[in-house]
Scaffold this active site. Structure first.
Site: not given
Ligand code: GLC
Ligand code: CA
Length: 554
Positions: A214, A273
């Site tokens: 993310d 790993e």
């Molecule tokens: C990323 C995710 C989104 C989320 C953001 C914060 O962009 O795809 O859905 O709100 O990160 O975690």
């Protein structure tokens, strides 16, 4: 002419790295299928859908969406415990069963890894905000007020307003790049890094096949916390569902610091790993050179950084071709791209492009030299449906002027039956309301219709599966066939040779193809037709051609 930079070593890799030839399917758990009748999609529902994913659709990997303990203000991207499952979604025993059932069907499982922030309910943050001297104080980003008494700097959040939230208890501000309930971790603290790498090991030890990381571009911020420059005239992004505040400035210092690459290399070293495991990085749209840097200087960064610049390109043949050419030109030797033209944060493809061009986009994603990543329901041509305020789940939509992404995330319609087959719960209890067109747009109805979106996707994935050129071959634009209306390219590997023509307009188009063969697949019908050197494409038609004879000039 542009050629995808593949070399002999890549050809060897191609046979080994499963993800190079794979089709990835993003499920988004709460919206996918409810297994226990409470109205919310869950891990049991995903297990029950694996035969669809593999047998019906033909995908090779599922990306699950977050399922960790969470207050669910940001659909689980607000994690309160990294190593336990949110009870709404199941438990660790069910997760282990998901891995067994997926692997038994040859499906790889990719989970979300959310390193940039946690929930404010995470014990780390509860400790961190408990006092200025708590050992975890420095695990998050705390700052004194600016000399003027206000927030430390001018950075604006993706969810709107300042990224700084005042904590009365300890008299400092903490940083949150998203909701105020999502404080950012301090990746400059070695203990944070070690703890977050342990989280990664925990899921890899369980046997997951990869992680989708993310906001990987956000891990490192300017250590001096300089103000972002104002965006004169604004830099609103019509392709992103972000709060207008976010577009008021150029986000120079709150993300994408060069040190980010060191952090990502550490993540990659842990993943390495576990042979075969893949790193897919969510990084915002940026120049192709900056995007390419996410592969790492020695391919020791991310395996598959998302090229969102493509998603944010106007749907016009010349522009699309230029951006694709830019991508392949910038990609380091030995690298391989992933492609997604929609996801859980964006407008659905069929909403953004309309039904006909969403079909053309499907052909692009499944035939270009890249690993396609498909959002659940796009294979049905699902469209966005505004969700009434009282039913919204996404707290990004709760702030003044905030934009909810719920319209993209309505439940997967499986049938024309009760709740479209998504759940046996009372409709008022569904995670999000069903799309109004679920009676027509659903899996069962589309399986019975050879001209449906689902039939197109199934056929595309079959054609792709049967062709090593489409999965692993080189890509070359067919310069003579590329026009203002048409993107044309060929893929080849050994004796296998395919050509792809995409008409991005709603008028018929004539192209000088210079090769002959047979139409394997068309978005408007007409497979099996013979291909002449001068080829006629219908309005909004995309075709995949099995080439028998070529007039290659280079
Ligand atoms: C990323 C995710 C989104 C989320 C953001 C914060 O962009 O795809 O859905 O709100 O990160 O975690
Ligand atoms: Ca459920």
């Amino acid at each position: 002419m542009q050629t995808a930079s593949t070399n002999p070593e890549t050809a060897v890799d191609a046979a080994e790295a499963w993800w190079r030839g794979a089709v990835v399917y993003e499920c988004h758990l709460p919206s996918f299928r409810d297994g226990n009748g409470d109205g919310i999609g869950d891990l049991e529902g995903l297990i029950a859908s694996l035969d669809y994913v593999r047998g019906t659709l033909g995908a090779d990997a599922v990306w699950t969406g977050p399922f960790y303990r969470s207050p669910l203000l940001d659909q689980g991207f607000d994690v309160a415990d990294h190593t336990d499952i949110e009870p709404i979604f199941g438990d660790l025993e069910i997760f282990d069963r998901l891995l067994v059932e997926a692997h038994a069907r040859g499906i790889q499982v990719i989970v979300d890894y959310i390193p940039n922030h946690t929930s404010d309910q995470h014990p780390w943050f509860i400790d961190s905000r408990s006092s200025r001297t708590n050992p975890k104080r420095d695990w998050y980003v705390w700052r004194d007020p600016h000399a003027d008494g206000g927030p430390p700097n001018n950075w604006t959040s993706e969810a709107g307003g300042s990224v700084w939230e005042w904590d009365t208890g300890t008299g400092q501000y903490y940083l949150h790049s998203h909701l105020k309930e999502q404080p950012d971790l301090n990746w400059r603290n070695p203990q944070v890094r070690a703890a977050m790498l342990d989280v990664l090991r925990y899921w890899l030890d369980k046997g997951v096949d990869g992680v989708r990381i993310d906001v990987a571009h956000m891990l490192m911020k300017d250590p001096e916390f300089r103000d972002n420059p104002e965006a004169v005239g604004g830099n609103d992004n019509p392709y992103d569902l972000q709060h207008p505040d976010f577009g008021s400035q150029l986000h120079l210092y709150d993300r994408r610091h060069p040190d980010t690459h060191d952090a990502l290399a550490e993540i990659r070293a842990v993943v390495d790993e576990y042979p075969g495991a893949v790193t897919i990085a969510e990084i915002e749209a940026m120049s192709w050179d900056e995007w390419a840097a996410y592969y790492g200087p020695a391919l020791n960064g991310m395996h598959l950084p998302f090229p969102f610049r493509l998603l944010e390109t106007e749907w016009q043949a010349g522009r699309l071709r230029n951006e694709l050419a830019g991508l392949y030109a910038a990609m380091p030797a030995g690298g391989w791209p992933i492609i997604a033209l929609g996801n859980h944060d964006r407008l659905r493809l069929a909403t953004r492009l309309g039904a006909a061009q969403a079909r053309v986009a499907a052909v692009l994603m499944l035939t270009v030299a890249a690993t396609p990543c498909l959002l659940y329901g796009d294979e049905l041509g699902m469209t966005d449906q505004p969700v009434p305020a009282e039913r919204q789940r996404d707290h990004f939509g709760h702030t003044a002027g905030g934009v909810s992404r719920d319209s993209t995330r309505t439940p997967m319609p499986w049938s024309a039956g009760y709740n479209a087959g998504f759940s046996s719960a009372d409709p008022a209890k569904l995670w999000l309301p069903l799309a109004r067109n679920s009676a027509e747009i659903n899996v069962d109805a589309q399986l019975a219709d050879p001209s449906s979106f689902l039939s197109l996707y199934r056929r595309l994935i079959q054609v792709r599966r049967a062709s090593s050129a489409l999965r692993h071959g080189e890509l070359r634009f067919l310069a003579d066939a590329c026009t203002d209306a048409v993107v044309a390219y060929e893929r080849y590997r050994g004796a296998d040779h395919k050509a792809v023509l995409l008409n991005l307009t709603d008028s018929p188009a004539r192209v000088q193809l210079g090769l002959t063969g047979t139409v394997l697949l068309s978005t408007v019908g007409g497979s099996g037709r013979h291909v002449e050197p001068e080829f006629h494409l219908g309005a909004g038609e995309a075709v995949v051609i099995d080439v028998v004879e070529r007039a290659r000039t280079t």
